[in-house]
Design a protein around this motif. Structure first.
Motif, short mmCIF file in Angstrom:
data_model
loop_
_atom_site.label_atom_id
_atom_site.label_comp_id
_atom_site.label_asym_id
_atom_site.label_seq_id
_atom_site.Cartn_x
_atom_site.Cartn_y
_atom_site.Cartn_z
N UNK A 9 23.85 -6.42 -35.05
CA UNK A 9 22.29 -5.98 -35.13
C UNK A 9 21.60 -6.74 -35.98
N UNK A 10 20.29 -6.51 -36.13
CA UNK A 10 19.48 -7.34 -36.76
C UNK A 10 19.69 -7.48 -38.37
N UNK A 11 20.34 -6.72 -38.93
CA UNK A 11 20.48 -7.00 -40.37
C UNK A 11 21.56 -8.22 -40.43
N UNK A 12 22.52 -8.32 -39.72
CA UNK A 12 23.66 -9.45 -39.82
C UNK A 12 22.88 -10.51 -39.31
N UNK A 13 21.97 -10.38 -38.29
CA UNK A 13 21.19 -11.77 -37.69
C UNK A 13 20.20 -12.28 -38.87
N UNK A 14 19.94 -11.50 -39.53
CA UNK A 14 18.82 -12.07 -40.57
C UNK A 14 19.59 -12.72 -41.75
N UNK A 15 20.88 -11.99 -42.18
CA UNK A 15 21.61 -12.88 -43.30
C UNK A 15 22.24 -13.90 -42.86
N UNK A 39 19.15 -21.31 -43.25
CA UNK A 39 17.87 -21.68 -43.74
C UNK A 39 16.81 -21.62 -42.63
N UNK A 40 17.00 -20.84 -41.68
CA UNK A 40 16.33 -20.90 -40.32
C UNK A 40 14.94 -20.09 -40.60
N UNK A 41 13.85 -20.48 -40.37
CA UNK A 41 12.57 -19.73 -40.95
C UNK A 41 12.50 -18.37 -39.95
N UNK A 75 19.37 -27.68 -52.25
CA UNK A 75 19.13 -28.52 -50.95
C UNK A 75 19.38 -27.45 -49.93
N UNK A 76 18.68 -27.53 -48.84
CA UNK A 76 18.81 -26.74 -47.65
C UNK A 76 19.79 -27.31 -46.38
N UNK A 77 20.38 -26.68 -45.73
CA UNK A 77 20.85 -25.30 -45.62
C UNK A 77 21.51 -24.90 -46.90
#
Length: 387
Positions: free
Chosen positions: A237-243, A249-251, A379-381
């Protein structure tokens, strides 16, 4: 307001998903454990419904020239079969949306063809801007046809290190090489489980993977074929997609990107094609003058300008969106996204801070609801896949 549902809503409900409002869509937040879903994508494969995203087809003799004008990137330089990440900006340089554009083969009549994919909550706004900008070209506008196919198109993503292996079990043997040889940010047409799809090697997780575009009517069949192709695949779902996207480090539009920001502070300056770079596109595009001024002003007066940075927590408590970032007790920035990283085992966050505090190794603090916690600029990511 009645939330919109994707063509896969019934499938998610049958799997026991918890739902949330995302951009006006009733989307699965998680199915059982968001941590298990996160780890599945990092270790094997996860399946996402992204059908809330927009799909806008741009066709015509001047499709490439139109996108060069409407977006900030050099879209006419994309080879057929490839994709490009870009932005659509206001005349003042604010970000309306970030999006991906795929260049498809020309029609038999010689018309250029692109598929542009905006974010869910911005799809209508982007389409309206496209309509206005198509009419604004010289000599009566651009010779293009715009088709908003968002309502009839589903998008399913298979992400993770096992994605290619699993996908190949559903692809005809004669198309297997097309899948194996598909490069990152490229797309091709193949059959998956006997269904025609536009297959793109893109994603929003930091892992290898694919995004599959298909008509709504065939989406449930494709979803179930992918879900049942291998025991390693689990719905996500969207929760894991956000983490996952935060570790990479994708905006996220609405967090790191928005109308009140600009590409340069977000670290997206290379996306903007401004002269005299060799790759800069000729002519004009919406927002070009403003963005050129913003870039020059930031170079001439860097102190006080804000920059998007990565923060690593030194403790166990995570920073969250809108939490103040401090230096010596004074606020010098604000968190845009933050959470405990399931992969790395410590809190991570993205934040806008004054440029003088943006160097990796800088020690800062975040006000976590009245208690300050130490964070370090890194540094990112935060996470980079090993293969």
């Amino acid at each position: 307001m009645t939330l919109k549902e994707t063509a896969l809503h019934a499938e998610h409900a049958a799997l026991g998903a918890s739902f949330t409002d995302f951009g006006g869509w009733d989307m699965p937040l998680k199915y059982s454990s968001e941590l298990a879903e996160h780890h599945a994508v990092r270790r094997a494969a996860g399946l996402f419904d992204l059908s809330h995203m927009g799909e806008i087809w741009v066709r015509g003799p001047q499709a490439a020239a139109f996108l060069d004008y409407a977006l900030v990137g050099n879209l006419s330089a994309i080879p057929v079969g490839k994709a490009k990440y870009s932005l659509i900006c206001t005349p003042e340089g604010g970000i309306i949306d970030d999006l991906i554009s795929y260049r498809r083969p020309a029609t038999a009549e010689g018309d250029e063809v692109y598929l542009v994919v905006p974010n869910a909550g911005n799809a209508d706004a982007v389409y309206a801007e496209f309509v206005a900008r198509a009419a604004a070209g010289a000599e009566g506008g651009f010779d293009v046809e715009l088709l908003n196919a968002s309502a009839s198109t589903s998008l399913i993503a298979l992400q993770g290190p096992e994605a290619e292996r699993i996908l190949l079990t559903l692809v005809p043997a004669e198309q297997a090489a097309d899948v194996r040889e598909l490069k990152y940010y490229a797309a091709t047409e193949v059959e998956v489980a006997g269904l025609p799809v536009l297959l793109a090697r893109t994603g929003y997780t930091g892992e290898d993977g694919f995004e599959l575009y298909i008509d709504n009517a065939q989406a449930p069949q494709l979803w179930n074929a992918l879900l049942n192709a291998d025991e390693a695949v689990i719905p996500c779902g969207l929760a894991s997609r956000d983490s996952l996207r935060l570790e990479a480090a994708m905006p996220l539009y609405g967090n790191e990107l928005g109308l009140n920001g600009n590409p340069f502070e977000a670290g997206l300056g290379p996306v903007v094609s401004l002269a005299p770079a060799k790759t800069a596109k000729e002519g004009d595009f919406v927002g070009k003058a403003a963005l050129a001024h913003i870039k020059a002003d930031r170079a001439e007066h860097p102190v006080g300008t804000r920059v998007l940075v990565g923060l690593q927590g030194q403790g166990r408590r995570a920073a969250r969106s809108h939490y103040p970032v401090l230096a010596a007790g004074e606020q010098i920035g604000e968190v845009t996204s933050g959470l405990p990283s399931p992969t790395l085992g410590y809190p991570v966050a993205l934040a806008y801070v004054s440029q003088e505090y943006s160097q990796p190794g800088t020690e800062l603090q975040v006000d976590l609801r009245g208690k300050t916690e130490p964070f370090t600029v890194v540094s990112l990511p935060f996470y980079t896949r090993s293969r």
